[in-house]
Design a protein around this motif. Structure first.
Motif, short mmCIF file in Angstrom:
data_model
loop_
_atom_site.label_atom_id
_atom_site.label_comp_id
_atom_site.label_asym_id
_atom_site.label_seq_id
_atom_site.Cartn_x
_atom_site.Cartn_y
_atom_site.Cartn_z
N VAL A 68 0.83 -1.20 0.00
CA VAL A 68 0.00 0.00 0.00
C VAL A 68 0.87 1.25 0.00
O VAL A 68 0.59 2.23 -0.70
N ARG A 72 0.73 4.15 -2.90
CA ARG A 72 0.39 5.53 -2.57
C ARG A 72 1.52 6.49 -2.95
O ARG A 72 1.28 7.60 -3.43
N GLU A 75 1.34 7.07 -6.65
CA GLU A 75 0.20 7.90 -7.03
C GLU A 75 0.45 9.38 -6.74
O GLU A 75 -0.04 10.25 -7.45
N GLU A 76 1.23 9.66 -5.69
CA GLU A 76 1.47 11.04 -5.31
C GLU A 76 2.57 11.71 -6.12
O GLU A 76 2.72 12.93 -6.09
#
Length: 256
Positions: A68, A72, A75-76
């Motif tokens: 995870v 994340r 994605e950022e």
């Protein structure tokens, strides 16, 4: 002294047959064969102890937390034109696994589709982690952009909806930059191929994580792009089959 055949010792250790009088006498006097027999019996016993297992344990919590966190982080990050996924320098056939005797009447085996699904899922996770690592340690703004040595527009192929499209660019550092849009949703995954249109020989360059976006895939340096001129994106199933499914979604011919 002539020792007992290894395959015969395997059958005896698994209880598939009983030792003949001469074999029993030999096992009683030969330390080598008796030691090998005891080792095989130990391995067979370990396998028998797993017969009551019906479910695999859940992975440790830190494994999921790490996955995870990587997703994340990716994605950022801002969109970049480069992604690098580690791959072997040359396409090779996987090495054959050594033959291991097993008792066919009992034992728990994973079905082929489950093995393929787990492998593809692991590859996707590794790809995300590799992308985050590259983005975190990438070059500076002053690094020169690799030259484009060939390119191709990718158009919908066969029964693919006509709004699906894309383009491919071969960079001078032996990487294939892809941009795709509106690929139809598939139950499996998308795979990228280079094809020789004269012989229809082909090899896989890599996979795409979704039906819209960009990807950067390495091309083995010994590939002759004057021969493998067709870029193909196919829909593949989790069927444990490494070859092309025959379901092409986008296709285009490299020029340049």
């Amino acid at each position: 002294m002539q020792h007992l055949d290894h395959d015969r010792l395997v059958f005896l250790a698994l209880g598939e047959s009983e030792a003949a009088d001469g074999e029993a006498t030999h096992l009683g006097t030969c330390d080598h064969c008796r030691g090998e027999m005891e080792t095989l019996q130990h391995v067979a016993g370990l396998g028998a102890d797993t017969q009551g297992l019906t479910d695999l344990p859940d992975p440790p919590e830190h494994v999921w937390q790490g996955i995870v966190a990587e997703i994340r982080a990716a994605e950022e990050l801002p969109a970049l034109s480069e992604r690098r996924v580690p791959r072997p320098a040359d396409p090779v056939e996987p090495a054959a696994a050594p033959a291991v005797p097993r008792r066919t009447r009992r034992g728990r085996r994973w079905p082929g589709w489950a093995t393929t699904a787990v492998t593809a899922t692991a590859a996707a996770v590794i790809g995300v982690a590799g992308t985050a690592a590259v983005l975190g340690t990438g070059g500076t703004d002053s690094d020169p952009e690799p030259a484009v040595v060939a390119s191709a527009p990718l158009a919908a192929f066969g029964s693919t909806p006509k709004d699906a499209s894309g383009d491919a660019r071969v960079l001078g550092d032996h990487r294939l930059h892809l941009h795709v849009a509106n690929l139809p949703t598939v139950p499996g995954y998308y795979e990228v191929w280079l094809i020789d249109p004269k012989t229809m020989k082909m090899f896989s360059v890599g996979t795409l994580s979704n039906g819209s976006g960009e990807a950067l895939l390495p091309i083995p340096p010994n590939v002759d792009l004057r021969t493998y001129t067709v870029v193909d994106i196919s829909a593949e199933q989790y069927d444990n089959t490494p070859g092309h499914s025959g379901d092409s979604l986008l296709r285009g011919t490299l020029t340049g």
